[in-house]
Design an enzyme around this catalytic site. Sequence first.
Site, PDB file in Angstrom:
ATOM      1  N   GLU A 144       0.860  -1.188   0.000  1.00 55.75           N
ATOM      2  CA  GLU A 144       0.000   0.000   0.000  1.00 55.75           C
ATOM      3  C   GLU A 144       0.897   1.240   0.000  1.00 55.75           C
ATOM      4  O   GLU A 144       1.814   1.345   0.819  1.00 55.75           O
ATOM      5  CB  GLU A 144      -0.906   0.000   1.228  1.00 55.75           C
ATOM      6  CG  GLU A 144      -1.909   1.139   1.231  1.00 55.75           C
ATOM      7  CD  GLU A 144      -2.786   1.158   2.474  1.00 55.75           C
ATOM      8  OE1 GLU A 144      -3.838   1.808   2.436  1.00 55.75           O
ATOM      9  OE2 GLU A 144      -2.409   0.535   3.491  1.00 55.75           O
TER      10      GLU A 144
ATOM     11  N   ASP B  72      -4.593  10.652   9.476  1.00 58.84           N
ATOM     12  CA  ASP B  72      -3.223  10.251   9.796  1.00 58.84           C
ATOM     13  C   ASP B  72      -2.709  10.926  11.052  1.00 58.84           C
ATOM     14  O   ASP B  72      -2.967  12.108  11.295  1.00 58.84           O
ATOM     15  CB  ASP B  72      -2.296  10.586   8.628  1.00 58.84           C
ATOM     16  CG  ASP B  72      -2.492   9.643   7.457  1.00 58.84           C
ATOM     17  OD1 ASP B  72      -2.307   8.430   7.666  1.00 58.84           O
ATOM     18  OD2 ASP B  72      -2.848  10.099   6.363  1.00 58.84           O
TER      19      ASP B  72
END
Length: 269
Positions: free
Chosen positions: A53, A64
């Site tokens: 990924e 994030d």
Amino acid sequence: MGRRMSRITEVFQRLRERKRVALIPFMMAGDPDLSVTEELVPQLVEAGADLVEIGVPFSDPIADGPINQRAAQRALAQGVTLRKILATVRRLRERTSVPIVLLSYFNPVLRYGVEDFCKDAVGAGVDGLVVPDLPPDEASALVEAARNSGLDTIFLVTPTSTEERIDLVCRLTTGFVYCVSLTGVTGPRQEVNQEALGLLTRLRARTTLPLVLGFGISTPAQAGEVARYADGVIVGSALIRLIEEAGPQAVETSMQFLSQFRQALDVAS
């Protein structure tokens, strides 16, 4: 004529036949630069990765934590763009057939043009797409463009997802279901959230798609624990932190690090 089986589906079928859990490292494209990304992907495959990924750096990555945010800022400072990432994937396809999934916030895809992006991504060798800030009930344009191009669309579920949201995700997802292990942002955690294991159990009754757990898995022991429930494990922030700290030794250190996860998953499964 039906849609050709995707590279992601083929890999998970092989893994299921071998009773093996997929190891999926996550890295930020262009951290510290795209040449390292290009070098790192085949080496991580050699260390035991079954899929890879790759994150598309974005200036406002709401899902994030600090580690991934710093990686995105380093990549953006290098001038990394979505088009440059696709060019990197195209070059990688000369060296590896590993399934490659891009994780991108929706804004870069929208600016590129949804249909053009899906077509160009598949042409470059991308197999799947995760868009963490695009709710599945607002993703019809992306899903249609992706289906037409042969790009897998991978949606996220969390321990707090409703039954209706889970059903929608399972209908729209191809490739694998991305199960988020916690509520909150990415980043290493001290232990596996038990609610995430409950989520995996709930999903088993709803879909035959592979179930992959990500967010917060930072040690081989945690990966081994998850292996009893999931078809795959994503190792992200812990690997990105290692790349950040390793400097010129990033590739070699990352291979050693990931091989420990491969060993733990193989023992557990």
